[in-house]
Scaffold this motif. Structure first.
Motif, PDB file in Angstrom:
ATOM      1  N   THR A 297       0.908  -1.251   0.097  1.00  0.00           N
ATOM      2  CA  THR A 297      -0.023  -0.057   0.084  1.00  0.00           C
ATOM      3  C   THR A 297       0.903   1.206  -0.162  1.00  0.00           C
ATOM      4  O   THR A 297       0.710   2.160  -0.897  1.00  0.00           O
ATOM      5  CB  THR A 297      -1.092  -0.033   1.288  1.00  0.00           C
ATOM      6  N   LEU A 298       1.926   1.343   0.705  1.00  0.00           N
ATOM      7  CA  LEU A 298       2.790   2.516   0.966  1.00  0.00           C
ATOM      8  C   LEU A 298       3.588   2.614  -0.517  1.00  0.00           C
ATOM      9  O   LEU A 298       4.043   3.704  -0.733  1.00  0.00           O
ATOM     10  CB  LEU A 298       3.694   2.506   2.135  1.00  0.00           C
ATOM     11  N   LEU A 299       3.878   1.354  -0.992  1.00  0.00           N
ATOM     12  CA  LEU A 299       4.662   1.425  -2.345  1.00  0.00           C
ATOM     13  C   LEU A 299       3.766   2.431  -3.507  1.00  0.00           C
ATOM     14  O   LEU A 299       4.182   3.092  -4.155  1.00  0.00           O
ATOM     15  CB  LEU A 299       5.167   0.178  -2.845  1.00  0.00           C
ATOM     16  N   ILE A 300       2.430   1.788  -3.535  1.00  0.00           N
ATOM     17  CA  ILE A 300       1.379   2.322  -4.433  1.00  0.00           C
ATOM     18  C   ILE A 300       1.461   4.045  -4.002  1.00  0.00           C
ATOM     19  O   ILE A 300       1.192   4.640  -5.114  1.00  0.00           O
ATOM     20  CB  ILE A 300       0.173   1.744  -4.486  1.00  0.00           C
TER      21      ILE A 300
ATOM     22  N   VAL B   9      -1.072   7.373 -14.001  1.00  0.00           N
ATOM     23  CA  VAL B   9      -0.658   5.938 -14.796  1.00  0.00           C
ATOM     24  C   VAL B   9       0.042   5.165 -14.082  1.00  0.00           C
ATOM     25  O   VAL B   9      -0.208   3.771 -13.832  1.00  0.00           O
ATOM     26  CB  VAL B   9      -0.187   6.294 -16.156  1.00  0.00           C
ATOM     27  N   LEU B  10       1.047   5.592 -13.277  1.00  0.00           N
ATOM     28  CA  LEU B  10       1.962   4.775 -12.373  1.00  0.00           C
ATOM     29  C   LEU B  10       1.062   4.090 -11.381  1.00  0.00           C
ATOM     30  O   LEU B  10       1.138   3.046 -10.953  1.00  0.00           O
ATOM     31  CB  LEU B  10       2.905   5.640 -11.665  1.00  0.00           C
ATOM     32  N   ILE B  11       0.228   5.081 -10.563  1.00  0.00           N
ATOM     33  CA  ILE B  11      -0.369   4.502  -9.473  1.00  0.00           C
ATOM     34  C   ILE B  11      -1.449   3.334  -9.897  1.00  0.00           C
ATOM     35  O   ILE B  11      -1.690   2.268  -9.038  1.00  0.00           O
ATOM     36  CB  ILE B  11      -0.903   5.566  -8.613  1.00  0.00           C
ATOM     37  N   VAL B  12      -2.043   3.608 -10.898  1.00  0.00           N
ATOM     38  CA  VAL B  12      -3.266   2.417 -11.286  1.00  0.00           C
ATOM     39  C   VAL B  12      -2.378   1.316 -11.828  1.00  0.00           C
ATOM     40  O   VAL B  12      -2.657  -0.108 -11.262  1.00  0.00           O
ATOM     41  CB  VAL B  12      -3.880   3.098 -12.690  1.00  0.00           C
ATOM     42  N   SER B  13      -1.379   1.434 -12.614  1.00  0.00           N
ATOM     43  CA  SER B  13      -0.527   0.448 -12.816  1.00  0.00           C
ATOM     44  C   SER B  13       0.046  -0.451 -11.709  1.00  0.00           C
ATOM     45  O   SER B  13       0.055  -1.719 -11.869  1.00  0.00           O
ATOM     46  CB  SER B  13       0.580   0.754 -13.889  1.00  0.00           C
ATOM     47  N   ALA B  14       0.686   0.087 -10.992  1.00  0.00           N
ATOM     48  CA  ALA B  14       1.361  -0.443  -9.648  1.00  0.00           C
ATOM     49  C   ALA B  14       0.170  -1.193  -9.015  1.00  0.00           C
ATOM     50  O   ALA B  14       0.231  -2.240  -8.430  1.00  0.00           O
ATOM     51  CB  ALA B  14       1.694   0.684  -8.792  1.00  0.00           C
ATOM     52  N   ASN B  15      -1.266  -0.723  -8.742  1.00  0.00           N
ATOM     53  CA  ASN B  15      -2.284  -1.286  -8.135  1.00  0.00           C
ATOM     54  C   ASN B  15      -2.522  -2.543  -8.641  1.00  0.00           C
ATOM     55  O   ASN B  15      -3.017  -3.561  -8.047  1.00  0.00           O
ATOM     56  CB  ASN B  15      -3.472  -0.271  -7.871  1.00  0.00           C
TER      57      ASN B  15
ATOM     58  N   ILE C  98      -0.748  -4.408 -10.874  1.00  0.00           N
ATOM     59  CA  ILE C  98       0.270  -5.403 -10.799  1.00  0.00           C
ATOM     60  C   ILE C  98       0.245  -5.996  -9.616  1.00  0.00           C
ATOM     61  O   ILE C  98       0.373  -7.105  -9.343  1.00  0.00           O
ATOM     62  CB  ILE C  98       1.466  -4.850 -11.222  1.00  0.00           C
ATOM     63  N   SER C  99       0.038  -5.208  -8.597  1.00  0.00           N
ATOM     64  CA  SER C  99       0.024  -5.646  -6.979  1.00  0.00           C
ATOM     65  C   SER C  99      -1.105  -6.766  -6.762  1.00  0.00           C
ATOM     66  O   SER C  99      -0.973  -7.688  -6.215  1.00  0.00           O
ATOM     67  CB  SER C  99       0.051  -4.555  -6.098  1.00  0.00           C
ATOM     68  N   ARG C 100      -2.374  -6.425  -7.184  1.00  0.00           N
ATOM     69  CA  ARG C 100      -3.512  -7.492  -7.136  1.00  0.00           C
ATOM     70  C   ARG C 100      -3.233  -8.567  -7.723  1.00  0.00           C
ATOM     71  O   ARG C 100      -3.525  -9.559  -7.208  1.00  0.00           O
ATOM     72  CB  ARG C 100      -4.676  -6.591  -7.660  1.00  0.00           C
ATOM     73  N   ARG C 101      -2.716  -8.610  -9.086  1.00  0.00           N
ATOM     74  CA  ARG C 101      -2.215  -9.757  -9.621  1.00  0.00           C
ATOM     75  C   ARG C 101      -1.357 -10.762  -9.132  1.00  0.00           C
ATOM     76  O   ARG C 101      -1.319 -11.795  -9.271  1.00  0.00           O
ATOM     77  CB  ARG C 101      -2.244  -9.514 -11.150  1.00  0.00           C
ATOM     78  N   VAL C 102      -0.146  -9.950  -8.863  1.00  0.00           N
ATOM     79  CA  VAL C 102       1.005 -10.588  -8.404  1.00  0.00           C
ATOM     80  C   VAL C 102       0.855 -11.042  -6.658  1.00  0.00           C
ATOM     81  O   VAL C 102       1.004 -12.192  -6.379  1.00  0.00           O
ATOM     82  CB  VAL C 102       2.384  -9.981  -8.540  1.00  0.00           C
ATOM     83  N   VAL C 103       0.695  -9.942  -6.045  1.00  0.00           N
ATOM     84  CA  VAL C 103       0.642 -10.305  -4.644  1.00  0.00           C
ATOM     85  C   VAL C 103      -0.654 -10.758  -4.084  1.00  0.00           C
ATOM     86  O   VAL C 103      -1.001 -11.272  -2.929  1.00  0.00           O
ATOM     87  CB  VAL C 103       1.100  -9.029  -3.828  1.00  0.00           C
ATOM     88  N   GLY C 104      -1.861 -10.094  -4.621  1.00  0.00           N
ATOM     89  CA  GLY C 104      -3.222 -10.565  -4.192  1.00  0.00           C
ATOM     90  C   GLY C 104      -3.864  -9.482  -3.424  1.00  0.00           C
ATOM     91  O   GLY C 104      -5.010  -9.637  -2.882  1.00  0.00           O
ATOM     92  N   THR C 105      -3.091  -8.328  -3.236  1.00  0.00           N
ATOM     93  CA  THR C 105      -3.606  -7.231  -2.540  1.00  0.00           C
ATOM     94  C   THR C 105      -3.110  -5.746  -3.047  1.00  0.00           C
ATOM     95  O   THR C 105      -2.263  -5.768  -3.937  1.00  0.00           O
ATOM     96  CB  THR C 105      -2.732  -7.232  -1.089  1.00  0.00           C
ATOM     97  N   GLY C 106      -4.110  -4.897  -2.865  1.00  0.00           N
ATOM     98  CA  GLY C 106      -3.849  -3.506  -3.527  1.00  0.00           C
ATOM     99  C   GLY C 106      -4.431  -2.417  -2.821  1.00  0.00           C
ATOM    100  O   GLY C 106      -5.053  -2.585  -1.553  1.00  0.00           O
ATOM    101  N   LEU C 107      -4.335  -1.089  -3.412  1.00  0.00           N
ATOM    102  CA  LEU C 107      -5.036  -0.002  -2.489  1.00  0.00           C
ATOM    103  C   LEU C 107      -6.559  -0.071  -2.653  1.00  0.00           C
ATOM    104  O   LEU C 107      -7.190   0.574  -1.993  1.00  0.00           O
ATOM    105  CB  LEU C 107      -4.148   1.317  -3.263  1.00  0.00           C
ATOM    106  N   TRP C 108      -6.869  -0.659  -3.842  1.00  0.00           N
ATOM    107  CA  TRP C 108      -8.504  -0.455  -3.978  1.00  0.00           C
ATOM    108  C   TRP C 108      -8.797  -1.638  -4.975  1.00  0.00           C
ATOM    109  O   TRP C 108      -7.873  -2.421  -5.377  1.00  0.00           O
ATOM    110  CB  TRP C 108      -9.036   0.911  -4.747  1.00  0.00           C
TER     111      TRP C 108
END
Length: 328
Positions: A248-251, A310-316, A318-328
């Protein structure tokens, strides 16, 4: 003597169509009104934050229209005439813009590289300290730089790196020659990132220390029973436990990637260090405030904001697909 009651057809139909066992009744449409009447005192606490965002975050977005209109100081607030993508083409063909764009990417990447993982490492080290007094002392020392204003931090950096400052005095002791660090372009990135680490890493451990307290102790006990040492417990239990907070902090950090350190850079840089120190935000300041070329600055600012989105949406994603968690 038995009596029988006859139900009228409407009542029988209502009973037959009533809620079945195990099926949850639909919430009433006026539920939010009842909640508002019941907890109106709590909702009033949100009025000031909402006004702040409306006035200082959303209302200024209307000014982005001058990126496509010719703006003259003293004239129409929304510009005089429509010029389309003229200012966009101007900054895309400007070599100076691409130089500051490159500097922004480099400084943002270096800041993210050091200021994101180091709080995690410091939080893990503080978590291993068993003496409560020592732990509180180390936390207080690491938190303190966060409460210093940017101006004070910049002043400390200037005094430390002055020709007759402590750093150059140490260099003299070892037989070296004093260096004007703040006037050397090759030194600016090191100075900036080092000051960012000193000021922000300690404060960044707060959320990670809070996340560490939510990890179940039974997981550590199970790991010890399986023969895991301290390092393996950190790798297999602690890091996965704080991973959602770290992601979350990375995003969130990626969302401010393009605006890294504007105030500090503005205070520390000078014309000699422009080749490595000038970033998009400082370039916008010079173009918009000092040169009054507000339409040109607005076009660059809009481009910068789009990159951040673009950066924050892309990071979110990728995070949801790879780690399974995201900002939203």
């Amino acid at each position: 003597m038995s009596t029988s009651k006859t139900l009228d057809p409407g009542t029988a139909r209502m009973r037959r169509s009533g809620p079945r066992p195990g099926r949850r009744a639909r919430p009433r449409s006026d539920g939010w009104r009842a909640a508002l009447r019941r907890d109106w005192r709590l909702y009033t606490l949100a009025i000031l934050p909402l006004l702040f965002f409306l006035i200082f975050r959303y209302a200024p977005m209307l000014g982005n229209v001058i990126a496509f209109r010719k703006f003259e100081p003293g004239g129409n607030v929304l510009g005089e005439e429509w010029v389309g993508l003229r200012y966009v083409r101007l900054f895309l063909s400007d070599p100076t813009f691409w130089n500051v764009f490159t500097n922004t990417l480099i400084l943002g990447a270096l800041t993210l590289l050091f200021c994101w993982p180091l709080p995690i490492a410091l939080a893990l080290l503080l978590n291993e300290v068993r003496s409560r007094r020592l732990k509180r002392f180390l936390q207080s020392v690491s938190y303190l730089p966060h409460f210093l204003s940017i101006v004070i931090v910049a002043g400390i950096v200037m005094q430390m790196l002055a020709i007759d400052g402590p750093i150059n005095q140490i260099v003299k002791v070892f037989g070296g020659e004093p260096t004007a660090f703040l006037q050397e372009p090759e030194w600016f990135r090191t100075i900036f990132v080092s000051s960012e680490v000193w000021q922000t890493v300690g404060w960044g451990t707060i959320l990670y220390l809070a996340a560490l307290t939510t990890i179940d102790e039974q997981l550590y006990e199970a790991a010890r029973m399986d023969g895991a040492g301290r390092w393996r417990q950190i790798w297999h239990v602690t890091l996965p436990g704080i991973a959602p907070t770290a992601i979350t902090l990375l995003i969130l950090n990626l969302g401010t990637f393009m605006t890294t350190g504007f105030e500090k850079i503005l205070l520390l840089y000078n014309a000699l260090t422009y080749p490595t120190a000038d970033v998009i935000t400082t370039y916008l300041y010079r173009m918009g405030v000092e040169s009054s070329n507000l339409s040109y600055a607005a076009a660059i600012g809009l481009f910068e904001a789009l990159i951040g989105v673009v950066l924050i949406v892309s990071a979110n994603v990728i995070s949801r697909r790879v780690v399974g968690t995201g900002l939203w």
